[in-house]
Write an enzyme that holds these catalytic residues in place. Structure first.
Site, PDB file in Angstrom:
ATOM      1  N   GLU A 157       3.530 -45.479  10.777  1.00 38.60           N
ATOM      2  CA  GLU A 157       4.589 -45.667  11.788  1.00 38.60           C
ATOM      3  C   GLU A 157       5.195 -44.317  12.142  1.00 38.60           C
ATOM      4  O   GLU A 157       5.211 -43.412  11.323  1.00 38.60           O
ATOM      5  CB  GLU A 157       5.639 -46.655  11.276  1.00 38.60           C
ATOM      6  N   PHE A 158       5.684 -44.232  13.361  1.00 38.02           N
ATOM      7  CA  PHE A 158       6.302 -42.989  13.829  1.00 38.02           C
ATOM      8  C   PHE A 158       7.719 -43.244  14.332  1.00 38.02           C
ATOM      9  O   PHE A 158       8.221 -42.564  15.206  1.00 38.02           O
ATOM     10  CB  PHE A 158       5.430 -42.362  14.938  1.00 38.02           C
ATOM     11  N   ALA A 258      18.291 -26.155  17.571  1.00 35.04           N
ATOM     12  CA  ALA A 258      18.732 -25.472  16.351  1.00 35.04           C
ATOM     13  C   ALA A 258      19.842 -26.274  15.687  1.00 35.04           C
ATOM     14  O   ALA A 258      20.633 -26.933  16.356  1.00 35.04           O
ATOM     15  CB  ALA A 258      19.222 -24.074  16.706  1.00 35.04           C
ATOM     16  N   CYS A 266      12.741 -38.761   5.550  1.00 35.84           N
ATOM     17  CA  CYS A 266      11.336 -38.582   5.946  1.00 35.84           C
ATOM     18  C   CYS A 266      10.874 -37.138   5.868  1.00 35.84           C
ATOM     19  O   CYS A 266       9.971 -36.825   5.092  1.00 35.84           O
ATOM     20  CB  CYS A 266      11.127 -39.143   7.339  1.00 35.84           C
ATOM     21  N   LYS A 326      21.667 -37.821  10.966  1.00 36.20           N
ATOM     22  CA  LYS A 326      21.595 -37.670  12.423  1.00 36.20           C
ATOM     23  C   LYS A 326      22.400 -38.813  13.037  1.00 36.20           C
ATOM     24  O   LYS A 326      22.801 -39.735  12.312  1.00 36.20           O
ATOM     25  CB  LYS A 326      20.141 -37.682  12.888  1.00 36.20           C
TER      26      LYS A 326
HETATM   27  C1  UGA Z   1      11.109 -38.799  11.557  1.00 34.91           C
HETATM   28  C2  UGA Z   1      10.060 -38.710  12.671  1.00 34.91           C
HETATM   29  O1  UGA Z   1      10.671 -38.178  13.858  1.00 34.91           O
HETATM   30  C3  UGA Z   1       9.462 -40.095  12.982  1.00 34.91           C
HETATM   31  O2  UGA Z   1       8.440 -39.981  13.960  1.00 34.91           O
HETATM   32  C4  UGA Z   1       8.867 -40.668  11.670  1.00 34.91           C
HETATM   33  O3  UGA Z   1       8.347 -41.967  11.862  1.00 34.91           O
HETATM   34  C5  UGA Z   1       9.966 -40.733  10.626  1.00 34.91           C
HETATM   35  O4  UGA Z   1      10.494 -39.403  10.405  1.00 34.91           O
HETATM   36  C6  UGA Z   1       9.357 -41.276   9.342  1.00 34.91           C
HETATM   37  O5  UGA Z   1       8.443 -40.662   8.797  1.00 34.91           O
HETATM   38  O6  UGA Z   1       9.722 -42.384   8.937  1.00 34.91           O
HETATM   39  P1  UGA Z   1      13.684 -39.551  11.401  1.00 34.91           P
HETATM   40  O7  UGA Z   1      13.639 -38.977  10.024  1.00 34.91           O
HETATM   41  O8  UGA Z   1      14.247 -40.917  11.602  1.00 34.91           O
HETATM   42  O9  UGA Z   1      12.177 -39.604  12.033  1.00 34.91           O
HETATM   43  O10 UGA Z   1      14.556 -38.581  12.297  1.00 34.91           O
HETATM   44  P2  UGA Z   1      14.311 -37.422  13.359  1.00 34.91           P
HETATM   45  O11 UGA Z   1      14.876 -37.842  14.645  1.00 34.91           O
HETATM   46  O12 UGA Z   1      12.927 -36.956  13.347  1.00 34.91           O
HETATM   47  O13 UGA Z   1      15.264 -36.283  12.755  1.00 34.91           O
HETATM   48  C7  UGA Z   1      15.039 -35.703  11.466  1.00 34.91           C
HETATM   49  C8  UGA Z   1      16.040 -34.579  11.204  1.00 34.91           C
HETATM   50  O14 UGA Z   1      15.753 -33.455  12.041  1.00 34.91           O
HETATM   51  C9  UGA Z   1      17.502 -34.942  11.477  1.00 34.91           C
HETATM   52  O15 UGA Z   1      18.316 -34.407  10.467  1.00 34.91           O
HETATM   53  C10 UGA Z   1      17.793 -34.273  12.811  1.00 34.91           C
HETATM   54  O16 UGA Z   1      19.155 -33.966  13.004  1.00 34.91           O
HETATM   55  C11 UGA Z   1      16.937 -33.013  12.693  1.00 34.91           C
HETATM   56  N1  UGA Z   1      16.561 -32.404  13.989  1.00 34.91           N
HETATM   57  C12 UGA Z   1      15.757 -33.094  14.853  1.00 34.91           C
HETATM   58  C13 UGA Z   1      16.972 -31.108  14.286  1.00 34.91           C
HETATM   59  O17 UGA Z   1      17.675 -30.447  13.501  1.00 34.91           O
HETATM   60  N2  UGA Z   1      16.559 -30.544  15.484  1.00 34.91           N
HETATM   61  C14 UGA Z   1      15.780 -31.208  16.360  1.00 34.91           C
HETATM   62  O18 UGA Z   1      15.444 -30.632  17.420  1.00 34.91           O
HETATM   63  C15 UGA Z   1      15.360 -32.520  16.047  1.00 34.91           C
END
Ligand code: UGA
Length: 436
Positions: A157-158, A258, A266, A326
């Site tokens: 899953e993604f 950033a 994850c 987040k």
């Molecule tokens: C992530 C992946 O995006 C999903 O595709 C995947 O299915 C999931 O892990 C998983 O393996 O279950 P998620 O952990 O829910 O999803 O959250 P994200 O939106 O990817 O954010 C992860 C972290 O990165 C957060 O702390 C967010 O604030 C940070 N982030 C994200 C940044 O610091 N900068 C960005 O540009 C994007």
């Protein structure tokens, strides 16, 4: 969305992934039974009490329960007897060295095998190391009745927390790792109502795609965070650099924001597990290790920013807005916000916090901080305001009121939520990431 063929599906494990998957499969027309070995959780689900906050999930579950397409049970036996496709979505928590603990998957495989009396397709949804499919297959083979036929598949899953339902319904791709035509046909039928390109691979490649995707995204964040350091040191602006970089279609603009570092259950966990897998396979994954290291350094760098803004931290009151890793989730697992709060507490700061959804979960983990009813209450008389999670409502704060409430007009923003020039105009001493 209409399903042409209704499939009978069991989803074992009713965490984030399992519940969203089960509810969405029901929504597109399938007959779903969601299973969990936590009896209390199942009893709550049966009464319509959903254990997690995920936008849209609760109404989706209630709607499909009412339609009788979705039921809950604590019995794997019931799930196996009533379904042809069995999705495994149990947790794979990290062990000390980062490797994933797969014992829950093994237990499920064994239990499923015992109750199989006709053909079953067993599909791995949890994030697992390469070759887990082989282990599941040999476990099932060991415990099944002689006549029972089965296939193994991987369908990672993604979903992102906070937008999981729309991610499920509108995927960029659906990855299906199979070894037989029969398995391919069943999964094609299950996903038919969803618009999204399907990619068919062998089981091991599908398992690897999941690890590769998460680590690539984490690498993008660490890359932009490394650039933010160069921006701070040189006077360049990370927002502009990110924009210019992301406009190249080959690079893409997503995941180039950033921050004080990525968190959640994850990226940090999957990256550690992937590093572990690579090393076990005899490969030293320097790039992955650097990604994780930059992320740790980013949190320390953010702490240094707070120290620089405040001079002495001990005894000062710091308002921290945001606890979840987040926005749009109440999940605080491996949240950089919690990390920073712990670091600040160690330095002797008094912390006041507010988060729109994660207060309850934080209370269970984090003591010795003042949990406030709203952002302004946390900010009142604070020596500094720290933005740790980019909840949209924080971006809409009445900044004049914030300025009046703060004891010192210091704002340290780990999510680049405000315009530095405007903050300066309002009289704040504002520092953010890569926009010095
Ligand atoms: C992530 C992946 O995006 C999903 O595709 C995947 O299915 C999931 O892990 C998983 O393996 O279950 P998620 O952990 O829910 O999803 O959250 P994200 O939106 O990817 O954010 C992860 C972290 O990165 C957060 O702390 C967010 O604030 C940070 N982030 C994200 C940044 O610091 N900068 C960005 O540009 C994007």
């Amino acid at each position: 969305m209409k399903s042409t063929t209704k499939e009978k599906i069991a989803v074992i494990g009713s965490g984030y992934v399992g519940l969203v998957t089960g509810a969405c499969f029901a929504e597109i027309g399938h007959q779903v039974i969601c299973i969990d070995n936590n009896e209390e959780k199942v009893a709550n689900l049966k009464q319509g009490k959903i254990p997690i906050y995920e936008p849209g999930l609760s109404p989706l579950i209630l709607k499909n329960v009412k339609r009788k397409r979705l039921i809950f049970s604590d019995s794997v036996k019931e799930g196996v007897k009533n379904s042809k496709a069995i999705f495994i979505a149990v947790g794979t928590p990290p062990r000390a060295k980062g490797e994933a603990d797969l014992s829950a998957i093994e237990d499920v495989a064994e239990e499923v095998a015992k109750y199989m009396d006709s053909y079953k397709l067993i599909i791995q949804k949890s994030t697992v190391p390469i070759a887990t499919g082989d282990w599941v297959e040999s476990t099932v083979r060991m415990f099944k009745k002689k006549h029972a036929k089965f296939d193994i598949a991987s369908n990672p899953e993604f979903l992102r927390e906070g937008s999981a339902i729309s991610d499920f319904m509108n995927p960029d791709r659906i990855v299906i790792g199979v070894e037989t035509k029969r398995a391919r046909e069943i999964l094609s039928r299950i996903y038919k109502p969803i618009k999204g390109k399907m990619i068919f691979t062998d089981v091991k490649s599908a398992e690897l795609i999941k690890h590769a995707s998460n680590s690539f995204l984490a690498m993008k964040i660490s890359f932009i965070n490394s650039l933010s350091r160069i921006c701070d040191a040189s006077g360049a602006n990370i927002d502009k650099v990110s924009q210019g970089l992301g406009m190249d279609k080959r690079i893409g603009k997503d995941f180039l924001k950033a921050s004080l570092g990525y968190g959640g259950f994850c990226f940090p966990k999957d990256l550690a597990a992937f590093i572990n897998i690579c090393e076990r396979l005899g490969y030293n994954p320097e790039l992955l290790k650097a990604t994780a290291k930059v992320n740790e350094q980013q949190k320390e760098f953010f702490l240094r920013k707070i120290k620089k803004a405040l001079w002495n931290i001990s005894g000062k009151k710091i308002a921290v807005l945001g606890l979840s890793f987040k926005p749009n989730t109440d999940d605080i697992r491996l949240s950089p916000a919690i990390n920073i709060i712990r670091m600040l507490k160690r330095e002797g700061a008094k912390i006041a916090v507010f988060d729109p959804k994660a207060m309850e979960k934080a209370r269970q983990e984090l003591s010795g901080v003042d949990y406030c009813d709203n952002a302004y209450e946390a900010i009142k008389d604070a020596d500094c305001l720290v933005l740790a999670t980019d909840w949209p409502q924080f971006g809409r704060l009445d900044l004049k009121r914030v300025k009046r409430l703060l004891k010192r007009p210091i704002v340290v923003d780990g999510r680049n939520m405000f315009d530095p020039a405007n903050m300066e105009k309002l009289g704040f001493r504002y520092s953010s990431i890569g926009r010095s």
